[in-house]
Design a protein around this motif. Structure first.
Motif, mmCIF file in Angstrom:
data_model
loop_
_atom_site.group_PDB
_atom_site.id
_atom_site.type_symbol
_atom_site.label_atom_id
_atom_site.label_comp_id
_atom_site.label_asym_id
_atom_site.label_seq_id
_atom_site.Cartn_x
_atom_site.Cartn_y
_atom_site.Cartn_z
ATOM 1 N N GLU A 103 8.868 -27.538 -21.847
ATOM 2 C CA GLU A 103 8.585 -28.873 -22.370
ATOM 3 C C GLU A 103 7.162 -28.899 -22.933
ATOM 4 O O GLU A 103 6.243 -28.377 -22.327
ATOM 5 C CB GLU A 103 8.713 -29.871 -21.212
ATOM 6 N N PHE A 104 7.000 -29.518 -24.102
ATOM 7 C CA PHE A 104 5.666 -29.559 -24.712
ATOM 8 C C PHE A 104 5.138 -30.983 -24.812
ATOM 9 O O PHE A 104 4.277 -31.275 -25.625
ATOM 10 C CB PHE A 104 5.704 -28.907 -26.094
ATOM 11 N N LEU A 105 5.683 -31.896 -23.999
ATOM 12 C CA LEU A 105 5.246 -33.290 -24.155
ATOM 13 C C LEU A 105 3.881 -33.538 -23.525
ATOM 14 O O LEU A 105 3.497 -32.894 -22.551
ATOM 15 C CB LEU A 105 6.288 -34.259 -23.603
ATOM 16 N N ARG A 106 3.162 -34.450 -24.166
ATOM 17 C CA ARG A 106 1.833 -34.832 -23.675
ATOM 18 C C ARG A 106 1.924 -36.156 -22.947
ATOM 19 O O ARG A 106 2.624 -37.061 -23.413
ATOM 20 C CB ARG A 106 0.859 -35.017 -24.852
ATOM 21 N N GLU A 107 1.207 -36.276 -21.857
ATOM 22 C CA GLU A 107 1.148 -37.563 -21.174
ATOM 23 C C GLU A 107 0.579 -38.581 -22.149
ATOM 24 O O GLU A 107 -0.308 -38.271 -22.943
ATOM 25 C CB GLU A 107 0.245 -37.477 -19.939
ATOM 26 N N LYS A 136 5.352 -21.054 -23.305
ATOM 27 C CA LYS A 136 4.741 -22.251 -22.711
ATOM 28 C C LYS A 136 3.316 -21.960 -22.224
ATOM 29 O O LYS A 136 2.365 -22.684 -22.540
ATOM 30 C CB LYS A 136 5.616 -22.757 -21.562
ATOM 31 N N ASN A 192 -0.188 -23.624 -23.985
ATOM 32 C CA ASN A 192 -1.188 -24.448 -23.300
ATOM 33 C C ASN A 192 -2.537 -23.728 -23.221
ATOM 34 O O ASN A 192 -3.591 -24.343 -23.396
ATOM 35 C CB ASN A 192 -0.708 -24.819 -21.888
ATOM 36 N N PHE A 246 -6.951 -30.994 -31.667
ATOM 37 C CA PHE A 246 -7.561 -30.309 -30.520
ATOM 38 C C PHE A 246 -8.890 -29.648 -30.869
ATOM 39 O O PHE A 246 -9.242 -28.603 -30.355
ATOM 40 C CB PHE A 246 -6.567 -29.323 -29.869
ATOM 41 N N ALA A 303 -11.623 -31.881 -30.880
ATOM 42 C CA ALA A 303 -12.568 -32.936 -30.500
ATOM 43 C C ALA A 303 -13.407 -32.446 -29.320
ATOM 44 O O ALA A 303 -12.887 -32.237 -28.222
ATOM 45 C CB ALA A 303 -11.821 -34.205 -30.139
ATOM 46 N N GLY A 310 -8.823 -31.710 -18.863
ATOM 47 C CA GLY A 310 -8.413 -31.873 -17.465
ATOM 48 C C GLY A 310 -6.920 -32.090 -17.435
ATOM 49 O O GLY A 310 -6.200 -31.608 -18.306
ATOM 50 N N CYS A 354 -1.975 -30.130 -16.382
ATOM 51 C CA CYS A 354 -1.382 -28.964 -17.055
ATOM 52 C C CYS A 354 -2.381 -27.880 -17.431
ATOM 53 O O CYS A 354 -2.269 -26.751 -16.957
ATOM 54 C CB CYS A 354 -0.633 -29.429 -18.293
ATOM 55 N N PHE A 398 -7.866 -38.711 -17.012
ATOM 56 C CA PHE A 398 -8.328 -37.477 -17.680
ATOM 57 C C PHE A 398 -8.268 -37.570 -19.188
ATOM 58 O O PHE A 398 -8.882 -36.788 -19.893
ATOM 59 C CB PHE A 398 -7.564 -36.252 -17.154
ATOM 60 N N LYS A 399 -7.520 -38.560 -19.682
ATOM 61 C CA LYS A 399 -7.479 -38.848 -21.124
ATOM 62 C C LYS A 399 -6.871 -40.240 -21.286
ATOM 63 O O LYS A 399 -6.342 -40.798 -20.313
ATOM 64 C CB LYS A 399 -6.669 -37.787 -21.863
HETATM 65 C C1 UGA Z 1 -0.658 -30.696 -22.372
HETATM 66 C C2 UGA Z 1 -0.089 -30.155 -23.686
HETATM 67 O O1 UGA Z 1 -0.793 -30.725 -24.796
HETATM 68 C C3 UGA Z 1 1.406 -30.460 -23.804
HETATM 69 O O2 UGA Z 1 1.926 -29.870 -24.997
HETATM 70 C C4 UGA Z 1 2.117 -29.890 -22.590
HETATM 71 O O3 UGA Z 1 3.513 -30.173 -22.610
HETATM 72 C C5 UGA Z 1 1.521 -30.487 -21.318
HETATM 73 O O4 UGA Z 1 0.110 -30.170 -21.269
HETATM 74 C C6 UGA Z 1 2.236 -29.869 -20.143
HETATM 75 O O5 UGA Z 1 2.132 -28.655 -19.959
HETATM 76 O O6 UGA Z 1 2.990 -30.574 -19.460
HETATM 77 P P1 UGA Z 1 -1.466 -33.109 -21.470
HETATM 78 O O7 UGA Z 1 -1.950 -32.395 -20.258
HETATM 79 O O8 UGA Z 1 -0.657 -34.343 -21.316
HETATM 80 O O9 UGA Z 1 -0.559 -32.123 -22.390
HETATM 81 O O10 UGA Z 1 -2.745 -33.489 -22.296
HETATM 82 P P2 UGA Z 1 -3.412 -33.167 -23.718
HETATM 83 O O11 UGA Z 1 -3.210 -34.288 -24.633
HETATM 84 O O12 UGA Z 1 -3.016 -31.832 -24.190
HETATM 85 O O13 UGA Z 1 -4.955 -33.146 -23.282
HETATM 86 C C7 UGA Z 1 -5.451 -32.236 -22.305
HETATM 87 C C8 UGA Z 1 -6.927 -32.379 -22.127
HETATM 88 O O14 UGA Z 1 -7.642 -31.901 -23.251
HETATM 89 C C9 UGA Z 1 -7.410 -33.814 -21.908
HETATM 90 O O15 UGA Z 1 -8.354 -33.832 -20.855
HETATM 91 C C10 UGA Z 1 -8.057 -34.186 -23.215
HETATM 92 O O16 UGA Z 1 -9.069 -35.147 -23.071
HETATM 93 C C11 UGA Z 1 -8.623 -32.848 -23.646
HETATM 94 N N1 UGA Z 1 -8.814 -32.727 -25.117
HETATM 95 C C12 UGA Z 1 -7.742 -32.753 -25.940
HETATM 96 C C13 UGA Z 1 -10.096 -32.543 -25.619
HETATM 97 O O17 UGA Z 1 -11.091 -32.499 -24.877
HETATM 98 N N2 UGA Z 1 -10.248 -32.397 -26.974
HETATM 99 C C14 UGA Z 1 -9.206 -32.417 -27.835
HETATM 100 O O18 UGA Z 1 -9.416 -32.272 -29.064
HETATM 101 C C15 UGA Z 1 -7.914 -32.613 -27.303
#
Ligand code: UGA
Length: 437
Positions: free
Chosen positions: A159-163, A212, A216, A257, A259, A265, A268, A327-328
């Motif tokens: 699964e590649f979904l983001r919270e 997967k 990540n 990605f 930023a 955090g 995942c 965490f986001k």
């Molecule tokens: C991540 C992956 O993006 C999903 O594809 C994957 O399915 C999921 O893990 C999982 O394995 O279940 P997620 O943990 O929900 O999703 O969060 P992200 O949106 O990927 O962000 C992760 C962290 O990176 C956050 O703390 C966010 O603030 C940080 N981030 C993200 C940055 O610091 N800079 C960016 O440009 C993007």
């Protein structure tokens, strides 16, 4: 979205955690009949009364709608769910052990449970993030303990979904990965996902499992890379946002990605990067690159705190407002949140903290002590010597900084997510620090 001749399936999703719940609701939306199963009866009772354990935009409505349409039900009866289903997803947790290795005991337990009630051909699909070669173990377990020589297939469908955007990620994925060993398994999964009209990558099971962890880890690497570059920007006066823009417009690099901030955090990236380092080690490969990716992530938040200290000098007794705990944005998930690191360190130095988050307050109150939980951003910044922006929630973008200036004791903004511009805040009389600019 759904073509009339699309095949529908009876599906069981074992594990009603974050991923399991989203997968259940979305597969139900696609017209399948889904039983979401969990051995935690309390959770199932809550779900039956439409109480969703995590904040995820749109999920509650989707669950309600599909329960009403009788496409989705919740149950703790594994036997009935398995027997009624054509396809069974395993979506249980795979938490990290002390040494970073994934704990697969829940996956084994489910595989064993399925083996005990298997009565006819089923396709058993790993949805949980698992180390490469877990599929082999799942298959072995079911074969070993099944009562009779019943046919089944095992497949991997990570699964590649983001919270925070899980539903749209599920319904509009960039790609769907399916790892299979038989044509039958491949055609079942292709038919299940046909309504989504996304590219489907068909591989063997090991490859799908690896995709997967590699995905990540690559995304975490991308963020750590830009964070490392932000350090050079700080030393040279270059601007990280413009660097990211200039890099990201190259399609080979891509804008997402990139930023810079106080680091990644969540449930995942930290767990999956550690697990991937561990998987590599087991094969005899030392994945030093990923170890550095992790170091950069830790350094990033430490360095941010150092810069705050440099400005405030003594932290003891200083009033500090922290905006954002999750965490986001768009989630109430606090796991491995950089904000928690900042809170612990600041409390250690005896600073006085006032915190606010749009969604994560209830969860935070359960384990964060010695801070004042505030109703909103303005209450949090009252009397503050510093306002730390830790999570880039939409509502923080449009704060009234004129008002904030009158509320703070010293108008100092430490922007951990580069949400504001230094010229905008500078012109209002704020001392401002961002990341890499
Ligand atoms: C991540 C992956 O993006 C999903 O594809 C994957 O399915 C999921 O893990 C999982 O394995 O279940 P997620 O943990 O929900 O999703 O969060 P992200 O949106 O990927 O962000 C992760 C962290 O990176 C956050 O703390 C966010 O603030 C940080 N981030 C993200 C940055 O610091 N800079 C960016 O440009 C993007």
């Amino acid at each position: 979205m759904l073509a009339k001749n699309d095949t529908k399936f009876n599906v069981a999703v074992i594990g009603a955690g974050y991923v399991g719940l989203v997968v259940s609701a979305c597969l139900a939306k696609l017209g399948n009949k889904v039983i979401s199963v969990d051995n935690n009866r309390k959770k199932i009772e809550l779900l039956k009364s439409m109480k969703i354990p995590n904040y995820e935009p749109g999920l509650e409505n989707l669950v309600r709608e599909n329960v009403r349409r009788r496409k989705l039900e919740f149950s703790s009866d594994l036997k009935r769910a398995v027997r009624k289903s054509d396809i069974i997803f395993i979506a249980v947790g795979t938490p990290a052990k002390e040494n970073g290795e994934a704990d697969l005991s829940a996956v084994e337990r489910v595989a064993f449970g399925i083996s005990q009630v298997l009565d006819a051909y089923k396709l058993i699909v790993e949805k949980s993030t698992v180390p490469v070669r877990t599929g082999e173990k799942v298959k072995e377990t079911i074969r070993r303990y099944a009562k009779g020589d019943i046919e089944f297939d095992v497949a991997s469908n990570p699964e590649f979904l983001r919270e925070g955007r899980a539903i749209s990620d599920f319904l509009r994925p960039d790609r769907i990965v399916i790892g299979v060993e038989s044509k039958r398994a491949a055609s079942l999964l292709k038919a299940l996902y046909r309504p989504l009209k996304a590219p489907i990558v068909v591989t063997d099971i090991n490859t799908a499992e690896l995709i997967k962890h590699a995905s990540n880890s690559f995304l975490a690497t991308k963020i750590s890379f830009i964070n490392a570059v932000s350090m050079i920007c700080e030393k040279t006066g270059a601007n990280i946002e413009e660097v990211a823009l200039g890099m990201g417009l190259d399609r080979r690099i891509g804008k997402e990605f990139l930023a810079a901030g106080i680091g990644w955090g969540g449930s995942c990236f930290p767990k999956d990067v550690d697990a991937f380092i561990h998987i590599a080690k087991k094969t005899g490969y030392n994945f030093r690159l990923l170890e550095e990716v992790r170091h950069v992530n830790i350094f990033q938040r430490r360095h941010f705190l150092e810069r705050i200290k440099e400005e405030l000098w003594i932290l003891k007794g200083k009033n500090i407002a922290i905006l954002g705990l999750a965490f986001k944005p768009n989630t109430d998930d606090l796991r491995e949140s950089p904000a928690l690191y900042l809170i612990n360190e600041l409390l250690e130095e005896e600073a006085k903290l006032r915190v606010y988050d749009p969604q994560a307050m209830n969860k935070a109150k359960k384990f964060i002590r010695n801070v004042k939980f505030c109703r909103d951003s303005y209450e949090a910044v009252k009397g503050a010597d510093c306002m730390i922006l830790a999570t880039a929630w939409e509502e923080f973008k449009n704060l009234n900084f004129k008002k904030i200036k009158t509320l703070m004791r010293y108008p100092f903004v430490a922007d951990g997510r580069n949400l504001y511009s230094s010229s905008q805040l500078g012109s209002l009389g704020f001392k401002y620090i961002g990341i890499g600019k």
